[in-house]
Design an enzyme around this catalytic site. Structure first.
Site, short mmCIF file in Angstrom:
data_model
loop_
_atom_site.label_atom_id
_atom_site.label_comp_id
_atom_site.label_asym_id
_atom_site.label_seq_id
_atom_site.Cartn_x
_atom_site.Cartn_y
_atom_site.Cartn_z
N ASP A 59 41.98 30.60 42.05
CA ASP A 59 42.68 31.87 42.28
C ASP A 59 43.65 31.98 41.11
O ASP A 59 44.49 31.10 40.91
CB ASP A 59 43.43 31.79 43.62
CG ASP A 59 44.18 33.08 43.94
OD1 ASP A 59 44.68 33.73 43.00
OD2 ASP A 59 44.26 33.42 45.13
N ASN A 86 38.25 37.70 33.57
CA ASN A 86 37.54 38.80 34.21
C ASN A 86 38.11 39.15 35.59
O ASN A 86 38.06 40.31 36.00
CB ASN A 86 36.05 38.41 34.35
CG ASN A 86 35.32 39.27 35.35
OD1 ASN A 86 35.01 40.43 35.08
ND2 ASN A 86 35.05 38.73 36.54
N SER A 137 39.43 44.37 30.21
CA SER A 137 40.39 45.44 30.48
C SER A 137 39.64 46.54 31.20
O SER A 137 38.88 46.30 32.14
CB SER A 137 41.00 45.89 29.14
OG SER A 137 41.80 47.03 29.30
N TYR A 151 46.95 50.51 38.70
CA TYR A 151 45.83 49.82 38.02
C TYR A 151 45.84 50.19 36.53
O TYR A 151 45.71 49.31 35.67
CB TYR A 151 44.51 50.24 38.68
CG TYR A 151 43.28 49.61 38.05
CD1 TYR A 151 43.02 48.25 38.17
CD2 TYR A 151 42.37 50.39 37.33
CE1 TYR A 151 41.89 47.67 37.59
CE2 TYR A 151 41.23 49.83 36.77
CZ TYR A 151 41.00 48.48 36.90
OH TYR A 151 39.87 47.92 36.32
N LYS A 155 46.22 47.49 33.40
CA LYS A 155 45.27 47.35 32.27
C LYS A 155 45.94 47.75 30.95
O LYS A 155 45.58 47.21 29.90
CB LYS A 155 43.99 48.15 32.54
CG LYS A 155 43.17 47.61 33.72
CD LYS A 155 42.65 46.17 33.49
CE LYS A 155 41.68 45.72 34.58
NZ LYS A 155 41.22 44.33 34.40
N1 LIG Z 1 33.58 47.95 38.16
C1 LIG Z 1 34.23 48.77 37.37
O1 LIG Z 1 34.01 50.00 37.39
C2 LIG Z 1 35.22 48.23 36.38
C3 LIG Z 1 35.63 49.09 35.34
C4 LIG Z 1 36.55 48.62 34.41
C5 LIG Z 1 37.04 47.33 34.51
N2 LIG Z 1 36.64 46.53 35.52
C6 LIG Z 1 37.21 45.17 35.59
O2 LIG Z 1 36.16 44.23 35.63
C7 LIG Z 1 36.64 43.02 36.23
C8 LIG Z 1 35.62 42.55 37.25
O3 LIG Z 1 35.50 43.50 38.29
P1 LIG Z 1 34.09 43.87 38.96
O4 LIG Z 1 33.83 45.29 38.64
O5 LIG Z 1 33.08 42.86 38.64
O6 LIG Z 1 34.50 43.85 40.49
P2 LIG Z 1 34.12 42.84 41.69
O7 LIG Z 1 32.65 42.81 41.90
O8 LIG Z 1 35.00 43.28 42.79
O9 LIG Z 1 34.57 41.41 41.15
C9 LIG Z 1 35.93 41.06 41.04
C10 LIG Z 1 36.04 39.56 40.98
O10 LIG Z 1 37.43 39.21 40.79
C11 LIG Z 1 37.73 38.22 41.74
N3 LIG Z 1 39.17 38.15 42.03
C12 LIG Z 1 39.98 39.08 42.58
N4 LIG Z 1 41.23 38.58 42.70
C13 LIG Z 1 41.20 37.31 42.22
C14 LIG Z 1 42.14 36.28 42.07
N5 LIG Z 1 43.42 36.43 42.46
N6 LIG Z 1 41.75 35.10 41.52
C15 LIG Z 1 40.47 34.91 41.12
N7 LIG Z 1 39.51 35.84 41.27
C16 LIG Z 1 39.87 37.03 41.80
C17 LIG Z 1 36.91 38.55 42.96
O11 LIG Z 1 36.85 37.40 43.79
P3 LIG Z 1 36.66 37.46 45.41
O12 LIG Z 1 35.17 37.56 45.63
O13 LIG Z 1 37.25 36.19 45.86
O14 LIG Z 1 37.39 38.68 45.90
C18 LIG Z 1 35.59 38.89 42.28
O15 LIG Z 1 34.90 37.70 41.94
C19 LIG Z 1 38.01 43.36 36.82
O16 LIG Z 1 39.00 42.87 35.96
C20 LIG Z 1 38.02 44.88 36.83
O17 LIG Z 1 39.32 45.39 36.73
C21 LIG Z 1 35.73 46.94 36.45
#
Ligand SMILES: NC(=O)c1ccc[n+]([C@@H]2O[C@H](COP(=O)([O-])OP(=O)(O)OC[C@H]3O[C@@H](n4cnc5c(N)ncnc54)[C@H](OP(=O)(O)O)[C@@H]3O)[C@@H](O)[C@H]2O)c1
Length: 290
Positions: A59, A86, A137, A151, A155
């Site tokens: 975490d 990430n 980001s 958010y 970022k």
């Molecule tokens: N999807 C989009 O549209 C998008 C766009 C721009 C940027 N991003 C960025 O991409 C990154 C990954 O997001 P994703 O889209 O892949 O979403 P996701 O499927 O919700 O994955 C997020 C991951 O982060 C983990 N997480 C959350 N809080 C945490 C903590 N305190 N310590 C360790 N792990 C933690 C979650 O773990 P758990 O399973 O334990 O909750 C999950 O593995 C994020 O930084 C997000 O801001 C996403």
């Protein structure tokens, strides 16, 4: 990667789903050693069964766990070449509907967690005289959108932190990269999002309802986690001083428009794009919405 060169090691946070999971699989398939960290290793989604992959518990808000996970990775693979920050999630909603605890948790994860993982990795990278930090980001790290004010801010902090670091770390042979996805189809818009109205302020309900419906239509039509993983791998392999790598047509188009348009015009365009009529046309092109 050539079969003759020794395997490199990547340490990735947040690998239980979405972009982190896809990145862990892609690096492994490319011959890297992978520390696919996650809050609960029981959520490993088959990663643990792949050769040269370990799934340390992490975490990112727990500094002792960061040290433990890095030590476990070094003990298993000998060195760490790339850290991918990430882990993250989105706090969504009008600012007045969110309480201070929600805001703090957003920064603890997206900003302070990322900084502490970076802080813990830098002594290793300095000792090696090499290493790369890839910070995930977002397009909204440079283009703020409504109902994402906190958010967006988290970022933007990641962007400012990372760009500033480049000057300090370049002379030490350490590269720092920013990956800026637009909408990606992951748990980001669903399970991971915090959309709770904790203050009971209802003045934004009508606006929120419409904007949330827009978000819920963009996610599924956005890029895939595999698209984002490919860009992370490209950034990790890029020894140049390039800092930013966008993911998806939405991020590319909006970031390019931001560069060339006067700010007031750009903000007017964003406002117009988010009206129902315009979104239905823009959304059809960018996010394949009906
Ligand atoms: N999807 C989009 O549209 C998008 C766009 C721009 C940027 N991003 C960025 O991409 C990154 C990954 O997001 P994703 O889209 O892949 O979403 P996701 O499927 O919700 O994955 C997020 C991951 O982060 C983990 N997480 C959350 N809080 C945490 C903590 N305190 N310590 C360790 N792990 C933690 C979650 O773990 P758990 O399973 O334990 O909750 C999950 O593995 C994020 O930084 C997000 O801001 C996403």
């Amino acid at each position: 990667m050539s079969s003759k060169s020794p395997a490199k090691t990547v340490f990735i946070t947040g690998c239980s789903s979405g972009i982190g999971l896809a990145a862990a699989k892609l690096f492994q398939a490319e011959g890297w050693n992978v520390a696919a960290t996650m809050r609960n290793p029981a959520d490993h989604q088959g990663l643990k069964d792949l050769p040269n992959v370990i799934c340390p518990a992490l975490d990112v808000t727990d500094t002792a766990a960061i040290d433990r996970a890095l030590k476990e990775t070094q003990a298993r693979f000998g060195r760490i070449d790339v850290v991918v920050n990430n882990a993250g999630y989105a706090l969504m909603g009008a600012f007045e509907t969110l309480d201070a605890e929600q805001v703090r948790r957003q920064f603890d994860t997206n900003v302070f967690g990322l900084m502490e993982v970076t802080r813990a990795a830098l002594p290793l990278f300095r000792a090696q005289g090499a290493g790369t930090v890839v910070n995930v980001s977002s397009m909204v790290g440079r283009i703020p959108l409504p109902l994402y004010s906190i958010y967006n801010a988290s970022k933007h902090a990641v962007e400012g932190f990372t760009e500033g670091l480049t000057y300090e770390l370049d002379p030490l042979g350490i590269r720092v990269k920013l990956v800026e996805p637009g909408a990606v189809n992951t748990n980001f818009f669903g399970r991971s999002a915090d959309r709770a109205n904790k203050t009971g302020v209802d003045a934004y309900n009508e606006y929120s309802e419409y904007q949330f419906s827009v978000m819920d239509r963009t996610g599924p039509g956005g890029s895939t986690p595999e698209d984002a993983a490919k860009v992370i791998l490209r950034a990790a392999n890029d020894a140049s001083r390039r800092l930013r790598y966008s993911v998806g047509p939405d991020a590319m188009m909006l970031l390019a428009s931001r560069r060339v348009m006067p700010e007031t015009l750009f903000r007017t365009v964003i406002r117009l794009c988010l009206t129902p009529a315009a979104f239905n046309s823009v959304g059809r092109v960018l996010y394949k919405v009906d």
